[in-house]
Design an enzyme around this catalytic site. Structure first.
Site, PDB file in Angstrom:
ATOM      1  N   ASP A 251       0.657  -1.209   0.495  1.00  0.00           N
ATOM      2  CA  ASP A 251       0.119   0.113  -0.267  1.00  0.00           C
ATOM      3  C   ASP A 251       1.241   1.390  -0.459  1.00  0.00           C
ATOM      4  O   ASP A 251       0.448   2.338  -0.256  1.00  0.00           O
ATOM      5  CB  ASP A 251      -1.290   0.116   1.368  1.00  0.00           C
ATOM      6  CG  ASP A 251       0.087   0.042   2.192  1.00  0.00           C
ATOM      7  OD1 ASP A 251       0.268  -0.807   2.702  1.00  0.00           O
ATOM      8  OD2 ASP A 251      -0.144   0.939   3.301  1.00  0.00           O
ATOM      9  N   ASN A 252       1.895   0.864  -0.259  1.00  0.00           N
ATOM     10  CA  ASN A 252       3.274   2.067  -0.095  1.00  0.00           C
ATOM     11  C   ASN A 252       3.733   2.475  -0.999  1.00  0.00           C
ATOM     12  O   ASN A 252       4.753   2.905  -1.269  1.00  0.00           O
ATOM     13  CB  ASN A 252       3.697   1.795   1.489  1.00  0.00           C
ATOM     14  CG  ASN A 252       2.777   2.717   2.027  1.00  0.00           C
ATOM     15  OD1 ASN A 252       2.298   3.374   2.235  1.00  0.00           O
ATOM     16  ND2 ASN A 252       3.559   1.784   3.545  1.00  0.00           N
TER      17      ASN A 252
END
Length: 487
Positions: A251-252
């Protein structure tokens, strides 16, 4: 009266309502501009003078929507610490809309620290220190030539927030990115079981980030191949400047290859391939040397999320995805060799195996004697002109014979001193200096932050100020530096 703010488009919100949720940024009691990035404003055709007005500042906090803007929180999933989380999403952020760039294409205008959304895991607010940290680190990465998201502005809200038992001044970051499509965005879309949605997302990402790619009959494969190539370059770039992301979960990571989320990140001082800075990375999953391995693992999760649109049969799709991801290793090695060819000042006539050997030997020496990573590469410029005093002086007497042998072999390759001086930085965001500047900012003194940003925006030119001298030298303390995620 007509708003002086330019229009934003709502391409993401209108095209992907299944991947968006409405959001209303909280009104701030006393917004005050702490930093405005004129360079970024001009890139997306926003007038800095307008942004400095009360209306402009409230636009930057998300409270005053520009004409055409519909703020949304983006929805995504992700693998955090190797564990799949089916719903993460923007818990304290909003995509305000998109703007055309002077350099071509479009950019997202995005706010962070706006208060709770439907996906909040904490209260959704942010504080001055972490938001200014993202501004500093993004500008440093941009100046070092690495693709990155960048801060447009940081605004103090006038509403203090409690963090780790301490009351701290609240702040909002306004960020610009090529897009905010994360690997986790693809994972979430895949989880909805709608192949048509996934195909539309792939087509959108291809058009947005890789418009020159001929997708043909297999757009998902072309997309994945493009992301693998971008990730190889991105990771090699990090390794070349000693950057540790700190929380490299799916998610990063953006499909564009831009670096995002400068939370528990840091730059190496003394070279340590096992360096970990994040307070929550207890087992070194995201250590410096593991970043290529983890990026490849993340790409594997992306590939499996795309399996349903890579082939009619999902098992065939996974096999195709694995095949594409398997090219990461070779592409990363080629990118890494290119990065260190430049850092060593060697031209294309020197074969790759020689470059790799001298780079590996140098890194081994740096690790064995904990020599400053940035300083060593910069001092090679002076050594290439015949004065190796600084390089030798960075090592203890016990290393003298090994260092002399390395320098003799490297010098015989005729490194380019001018290239070394223009591609190996003098200044990086030294962790202790960044911390000092942020502490001053939290206390109300922004001058250290602004002075630091100006130095970091031109990292290859030596300056003669007190801050420049401290920024060029590593700290002498043996106390490990620790970073926190800021949430």
């Amino acid at each position: 009266m007509r708003s002086a703010l330019p229009e934003l488009t709502n391409v993401w919100a209108e095209t992907f309502p299944d991947l968006s949720r409405p959001v209303s940024p909280r009104r701030t009691p006393a917004p005050r501009l702490l930093a405005l990035n004129d360079d970024v404003a001009h890139d997306v055709s926003l007038d800095p003078d307008v942004l400095r007005t009360d209306e402009g500042v409230r636009f930057l906090t998300g409270e005053r929507p520009a004409p055409g803007a519909t703020p949304v929180a983006q929805v995504y999933a992700g693998h955090q610490w190797g564990v799949y989380k089916p719903l993460l999403g923007d818990g304290r952020a909003a995509l305000l809309g998109e703007r055309p760039r002077h350099s071509g294409g479009f950019a997202d205008v995005h706010t962070k620290g706006i208060g709770p959304t439907s996906m909040s895991r904490v209260d959704g607010f942010a504080t001055v220190g972490p938001m200014l940290r993202e501004y500093l680190l993004g500008e440093a990465m941009h100046a070092l030539g690495l693709p990155t998201t960048r801060a447009l502005a940081v605004v103090a809200t006038g509403a203090p927030r409690r963090f780790n038992g301490e009351m701290l001044p609240g702040a909002i970051l306004t960020r610009v990115a090529a897009s905010h499509i994360r690997y986790g965005s693809i994972e979430y879309a895949a989880s909805l079981g709608d192949p048509q949605l996934l195909r539309r997302l792939v087509a959108h990402a291809l058009e947005r980030h890789y418009p020159g790619v001929a997708a043909g009959r297999y757009p998902a494969r072309a997309f994945l191949d493009s992301v693998v190539g971008a990730a190889a370059l991105q990771t090699a770039g990090w390794m070349g400047v000693g950057f540790v992301h700190g929380v490299l979960s799916t998610d990063n990571v953006l499909v564009s290859g831009e670096t995002i989320d400068y939370g528990p990140c840091a730059f190496l001082d003394a070279y340590d391939p096992d360096a970990v800075f994040s307070s929550i990375d207890l087992h070194g999953r995201y250590a410096f040397r593991r970043q290529p391995e983890i990026m490849r693992w993340n790409l594997g999760r992306l590939a499996h999320a795309l399996a349903g649109v890579l082939a009619d049969d999902i098992d065939d799709g996974r096999a195709i995805g694995d095949e594409v991801v398997s090219t990461f290793d070779e592409r990363y090695i080629a990118a890494w060799t290119g990065v260190f060819r430049t850092k060593l000042g060697l031209d294309a006539s020197i074969d790759s195996s020689t470059v790799d050997r001298f780079a590996a030997e140098a890194l081994s020496l740096l690790a064995a004697y904990r020599v400053d990573f940035t300083g060593f590469w910069r001092d090679l410029a002076t050594a290439a002109r015949g004065d190796s005093t600084a390089v030798r002086g960075a090592f203890p007497p016990a290393a003298a014979s090994a260092v002399d042998a390395w320098l003799e072999g490297w010098s015989a390759l005729q490194p380019d001193a001018d290239r070394l001086a223009t591609t190996n930085a003098v200044y990086i965001p030294r962790n202790h200096i960044v911390d000092d500047a942020l502490k001053a900012a939290v206390a109300g003194d922004l001058d250290p932050v602004h002075e630091l940003v100006e130095l970091l925006r031109n990292p290859y030119t030596e300056r003669h100020t007190s801050l420049a001298r401290r920024l060029a030298a590593p700290p002498t303390t043996e106390v490990p530096f620790v970073t926190f995620c800021g949430t």
